[in-house]
Scaffold this active site. Sequence first.
Site, short mmCIF file in Angstrom:
data_model
loop_
_atom_site.label_atom_id
_atom_site.label_comp_id
_atom_site.label_asym_id
_atom_site.label_seq_id
_atom_site.Cartn_x
_atom_site.Cartn_y
_atom_site.Cartn_z
N ASP A 151 37.81 65.18 56.99
CA ASP A 151 36.92 66.30 57.30
C ASP A 151 36.30 66.14 58.69
O ASP A 151 36.14 67.11 59.44
CB ASP A 151 35.81 66.40 56.24
CG ASP A 151 36.38 66.56 54.84
OD1 ASP A 151 37.40 67.25 54.70
OD2 ASP A 151 35.80 65.97 53.90
N HIS A 180 33.97 66.31 49.40
CA HIS A 180 35.31 66.37 49.99
C HIS A 180 36.15 67.45 49.30
O HIS A 180 37.28 67.23 48.92
CB HIS A 180 35.99 65.00 49.87
CG HIS A 180 37.33 64.92 50.56
ND1 HIS A 180 37.50 65.23 51.89
CD2 HIS A 180 38.56 64.56 50.09
CE1 HIS A 180 38.77 65.06 52.22
NE2 HIS A 180 39.44 64.66 51.14
#
Length: 332
Positions: A151, A180
């Site tokens: 990310d 996530h």
Amino acid sequence: MVKATVIGAAGGIGQPLSLLLKQNTLITDLALYDVVNSPGVAADISHINTPSVVKGYLPPDGGLEKALKGADIVVIPAGVPRKPGMTRDDLFNINASIVRDIAVGIAAHAPKAFVLVISNPVNSTVPICAEVLKKKGVYDPKRLFGVTTLDVVRASTFVAEAAGQPTDSLKFKIPVIGGHSGVTIVPLLSQTSPSVSLDQSTVESLTNRIQFGGDEVVKAKDGAGSATLSMAFAGARFASAVLEAASGKGSSQPEYAYVDLTSESGGKEVASAIGASPAYFSVPVTLGPNGVEKIHGLGKVNDYEQGLIKKAVEDLDGNISKGVSFVESSKL
């Protein structure tokens, strides 16, 4: 002497991850485990002239035990990949059992290892690992990580593109907190360094792209897989950061990872800042010889980002509870 073990080494993430870890000169023993093909992957990368000795293991003859015994770090990309139309939570029923059984093996054969969980849904699989380790009496919250580095990597890449500087993506640092998966991923674009001027429309578009960047890959691969190569890169990068810190050569720059907020006192400050207390949250951490050395605060968060955090926490609470409940209903 450092032993690294990859569980799921023959998969779409596992193979490139193993290749990248073979290039890490801190590793002297690289153990690759999977239910199929891991000896072949091991034979292939063993020809690379870097220090680590590579061995592949399969389930028969105590393969998991041999792969884990003496491991200093265990990286877990095992499980089924996402397919078109699937969310990370759709993967839960299959991957939850896989991760639970791996955690039982870690508890028995590598209880002091750093454990890096890549298997999705990370928001739930990290709590699964934690609960198993707790039940086995070997849980150390400082040594368990959900790998959310992808990310952060995506945020740097996408912001650089938006700023018209796509070749300079390495210089952009963007905090990405939360979880996530989808809306649990919260990029703090107001804290981009070096700062960039983005209108609200661009901020919202970038936020959505960072949150759902994995969908781009699933669609582009047309059903043939998910984000495997970029995830392998991110996993290897975080594993390297953990190993460097363990060797006493860690960076002063924080890494981002999904961790137990009770692992360090700074977790209380994070919980206070977000107005909630999820058991796990992706936060900036300083790594040290024993894992999480310090959890840092989130900095100045604007109203838009506060709204994102609120949505993230709502989803995370359910994700975490799902993982905990799964272990409670399991026979270990």
